[in-house]
Write a protein that holds these residues in place. Structure first.
Motif, PDB file in Angstrom:
ATOM      1  N   LEU A 156       0.905  -1.394   0.076  1.00 19.93           N
ATOM      2  CA  LEU A 156       0.094  -0.219  -0.007  1.00 19.93           C
ATOM      3  C   LEU A 156       1.065   1.170  -0.121  1.00 19.93           C
ATOM      4  O   LEU A 156       1.964   1.408   0.639  1.00 19.93           O
ATOM      5  CB  LEU A 156      -0.934  -0.014   1.138  1.00 19.93           C
ATOM      6  N   THR A 196       0.886   4.815   1.308  1.00 15.97           N
ATOM      7  CA  THR A 196       0.230   5.830   2.101  1.00 15.97           C
ATOM      8  C   THR A 196       1.020   7.051   2.371  1.00 15.97           C
ATOM      9  O   THR A 196       2.082   7.290   1.818  1.00 15.97           O
ATOM     10  CB  THR A 196      -0.111   5.176   3.423  1.00 15.97           C
ATOM     11  N   GLN A 209      -7.208   2.010  -1.683  1.00 13.95           N
ATOM     12  CA  GLN A 209      -5.831   2.610  -1.448  1.00 13.95           C
ATOM     13  C   GLN A 209      -4.785   2.193  -2.606  1.00 13.95           C
ATOM     14  O   GLN A 209      -4.950   1.323  -3.057  1.00 13.95           O
ATOM     15  CB  GLN A 209      -5.368   2.040  -0.505  1.00 13.95           C
ATOM     16  N   SER A 213      -7.283   6.334  -7.185  1.00  9.90           N
ATOM     17  CA  SER A 213      -6.475   5.861  -5.806  1.00  9.90           C
ATOM     18  C   SER A 213      -5.542   7.015  -5.403  1.00  9.90           C
ATOM     19  O   SER A 213      -5.286   7.293  -4.147  1.00  9.90           O
ATOM     20  CB  SER A 213      -6.144   4.407  -5.807  1.00  9.90           C
ATOM     21  N   LEU A 229      -4.990  10.430  -1.829  1.00 14.54           N
ATOM     22  CA  LEU A 229      -4.119  10.673  -1.011  1.00 14.54           C
ATOM     23  C   LEU A 229      -4.153  12.133  -0.514  1.00 14.54           C
ATOM     24  O   LEU A 229      -4.081  12.814  -1.535  1.00 14.54           O
ATOM     25  CB  LEU A 229      -2.665  10.258  -1.416  1.00 14.54           C
TER      26      LEU A 229
END
Length: 681
Positions: free
Chosen positions: A338, A340, A369, A401, A405
């Motif tokens: 992932l 992040t 995500q 996705s 963020l």
């Protein structure tokens, strides 16, 4: 590809998401990739076997992560544990070691301890009154009435199996054997494992944890193996069913089920064995092996054609299993890692993963995500219409996705940096393993396999500073291929603290003769060409830890043989530690013997030659986000390549189970046996 004889063989690697099945016959390798069904894992194996056919198969070689995953997730049957009175908490205490990140953390707890997720709850761990001394003398006889009371308590708790580990039982097993008889009398026909048979070695905790894992694996695999064997026989399979152990060496199913703790970590080890076998064929015997899947990268080392082998390994930090295993380190970096944003607004990749459900955002299965797979799709490395044998990927969902963020970076920077960070994580993991072993990566090739390995590792080549990246044929199923690259191996081990001098000759001869006699009883009646080998784990007198797998001469030992054992120890000790203390006496601790029975293996035919006048053709694609501007690259099908074809990056090579990305400044060449060798231009 073809095998050494007319035998046809199958290798099966049962993963948590997919089951990979490889059949080698008639000079060809045939593959099937079947979704693993949770709770009914043998059905995926049987479906793959049905797809490829097994009526002509002579060896069906199996590895699985099912038991490992059960331990990691604590989806375990209820079992009891019996030990010497006063030591019931040995499984909670472990070795009292902390990982580096826990040294200064007062809240750190051992993952398998009572404060976290115990393998066996404390009320199911019972002490019995008995004591055997370190030299094997009975100091306190087993209190049978007390033992019955503890077993009756376990019966009322409905345990499904029992692990028994008494102090010093590896020297004198008499009380463990009595307890086993009582356990069957009171609990009935449940699996019972005793440490003196499972792992007759010194150091109580490792022996205890190994015995516990053995009982759990009996409960997880025994019925599974029966159903699998019956299902294969129903498909007219008449050959030998084998299970791989933690060093990716094979055991007949009946031998494997006698001590199934040896098969708990078989899946990852098979990739190292495949690398070792294939590397020898292409003259690449020093390898940094990297199996990059969806969640993790499994990293291992092959030196001079042989994997690093450990005598013990950890399923979790400090959860020890006494089994020979290929040394493998895992990091949380893969295609599903992932992307992040941390508290400082910086991008982070992994260790969390989207897994198979919901998977990367581009799968369209509910994931929101971004992942490394989404980044590779947006960059243009992955084909949205030809991923994983035809799976359709959605670029719009991948873009959404990344847009979701919370970051001050624009989309271009988010995608490009995510790819760079993910590649850097893998490169750091590989470099750490090389440094740990004192290896110079410039002397090593990176063996890239797993579905995501060829896609990510070439971009890590400059960071690792290895001499090349090697992408083998069928990289997405390479671990399953490894199960067609190994032998049947029967092994035995015994601990006996013995000073190596002239007085030890008769004692050590007796140990090896006894173990070799036991192994001969396990061998098939028609076994031919069996090779016996001996090693021992030794230490300088006064040391705590042993130097493992020191070579021992064959045949009947004499004083000259003992001298050779001592000399071999000092050589291995110096190679591992960089120091030699030849003036110090040597003590043998564990003595090992193995019997190797060679089995048919996969070999590789030469790659095709390009016909005169024929030209390799590819398709122009656009790569974004990597080089500051859009760049035109060429995409090829691996099946169109011929030996000595050279492909200059940036380029992409596609095949059914994987995609190879050659960055700018690198050149890929197809080798004699179909390998893609990627080097700096």
């Amino acid at each position: 590809m073809s095998v050494d004889s007319s035998a046809a063989i199958v290798g099966v690697d049962v993963g948590g998401t997919f089951t990979d099945v490889v059949a080698v016959r008639d000079g060809q390798i045939h593959v099937a990739k079947v979704p693993t069904i949770y709770g009914n894992t043998e059905s995926a194996v049987l479906d793959g076997a049905r797809e490829l056919g097994v009526s002509d198969i002579t060896h069906f070689n199996h590895a699985s992560t099912h038991g490992l995953n059960a331990v990691l997730t604590r989806n375990l049957p209820k079992i009891g544990f019996l030990t010497t009175n006063g030591h019931r908490d040995i499984l909670d205490i472990g070795r009292t070691w902390r990982p580096q990140e826990g040294l200064t953390d007062p809240t750190w707890r051992r993952s398998f301890g009572d404060a976290d997720r115990p393998i066996i709850e404390r009320y199911l761990r019972r002490g019995v009154r008995e004591r055997v001394t370190a030299d094997g003398l009975v100091m306190t006889a087993l209190d049978e009435a007390d033992a019955r009371a503890q077993l009756e308590l376990l019966a009322r708790c409905n345990v499904e199996g029992v692990a028994i580990c008494l102090l010093n039982a590896y020297i004198n097993p008499v009380h463990e054997e009595l307890l086993r008889e009582l356990a069957h009398e009171i609990l009935g026909d449940v699996p019972v494992s005793v440490s003196s048979e499972v792992s007759p070695l010194a150091k109580e905790f490792a022996r205890a944890s190994t015995t516990v894992i053995d009982v759990l694996m009996k409960l997880i695999y025994t019925e599974y193996a029966r159903r699998l064997n019956a299902g294969l026989r129903a498909q007219n399979f008449t050959g030998q069913l084998n299970f791989a152990d933690c060093a990716a060496e094979l055991l007949p199913v009946e031998v494997a089920m006698h001590k199934p703790f040896r098969i708990v970590f078989a899946g990852p080890a098979a990739g190292t064995m495949a690398s070792s076998h294939y590397g020898k064929l292409i003259d690449a015997t020093n390898l940094l092996c990297c199996d990059v899947g969806g969640t993790s990268s499994d990293i291992s080392v092959v030196v001079d054609g042989d994997p690093f082998v450990l005598t013990t390994f950890e399923l979790e930090h400090d959860l020890v299993v006494n089994a020979l295993s290929n040394e493998i380190s895992s990091i949380g970096a893969g295609g599903g890692s992932l992307v992040t944003v941390n508290a400082f607004g910086e991008l982070k990749v992994g260790p969390g993963s989207a897994g198979a459900d919901p998977g990367p955002a581009c799968y369209g299965q509910g994931g929101t995500q971004p992942t490394m797979t989404d980044a590779c799709l947006l960059i243009g490395i992955l084909d949205p219409d030809g991923f994983a044998s035809g799976k359709r990927l959605d670029s719009d969902l991948a873009l959404d996705s990344f847009a979701s963020l919370t970051s001050g970076l624009d989309i271009d920077a988010r995608v490009g940096q995510a790819f760079a960070i993910g590649v850097n994580n893998i490169a750091e993991g590989v470099t750490n393993i090389a440094v740990k072993h004192g290896l110079d990566p410039r002397d090593f090739s990176l063996m890239a396999f797993g579905a995501a390995g060829p896609m990510l590792l070439p971009a890590a080549l400059d960071l690792v500073n290895a001499k090349e990246v090697v992408v083998p044929p069928n990289p997405g199923l390479f671990s399953a291929v490894g199960l067609t690259s190994t032998d049947l191996v029967y092994s035995a081990v015994a601990s006996s603290y013995t000073l190596l001098d002239g007085n030890a000759v008769d004692h050590i001869n007796g140990l090896y003769e006894r173990m070799e006699s036991e192994l001969r009883k396990q061998l098939p009646d028609d076994a031919e060409g069996v090779t016996f080998s001996r090693t021992y784990d030794g230490r300088l007198v006064g040391q705590t830890w042993e130097t493992p797998l020191v070579e021992v001469p064959s045949g009947k030992l004499d004083k000259e043989s003992i001298a050779a054992m001592i000399a071999n120890f000092h050589t291995v000790y110096a190679s591992r530690s960089g120091s030699a203390f030849e003036m110090m006496p040597v003590q043998g601790v564990s003595f090992r013997v193995s019997a190797r029975l060679e089995t048919p293996k996969v070999t590789y035919q030469d790659a095709p030659q390009r016909a005169a006048g024929a030209v390799l053709e590819g398709e122009d694609i656009t790569l974004r986000y990597l080089y500051g501007e859009d760049v035109t690259a060429t995409a090829y099908r691996r099946t169109d390549l011929s030996v000595d074809d050279e492909i200059a990056g940036p380029a992409v090579i596609r095949e059914d189970t994987s995609t190879t990305f050659i960055p700018r400044g690198q050149v890929g060449r197809l080798g004699r046996l179909g390998e893609i060798r990627i080097r700096k231009a």
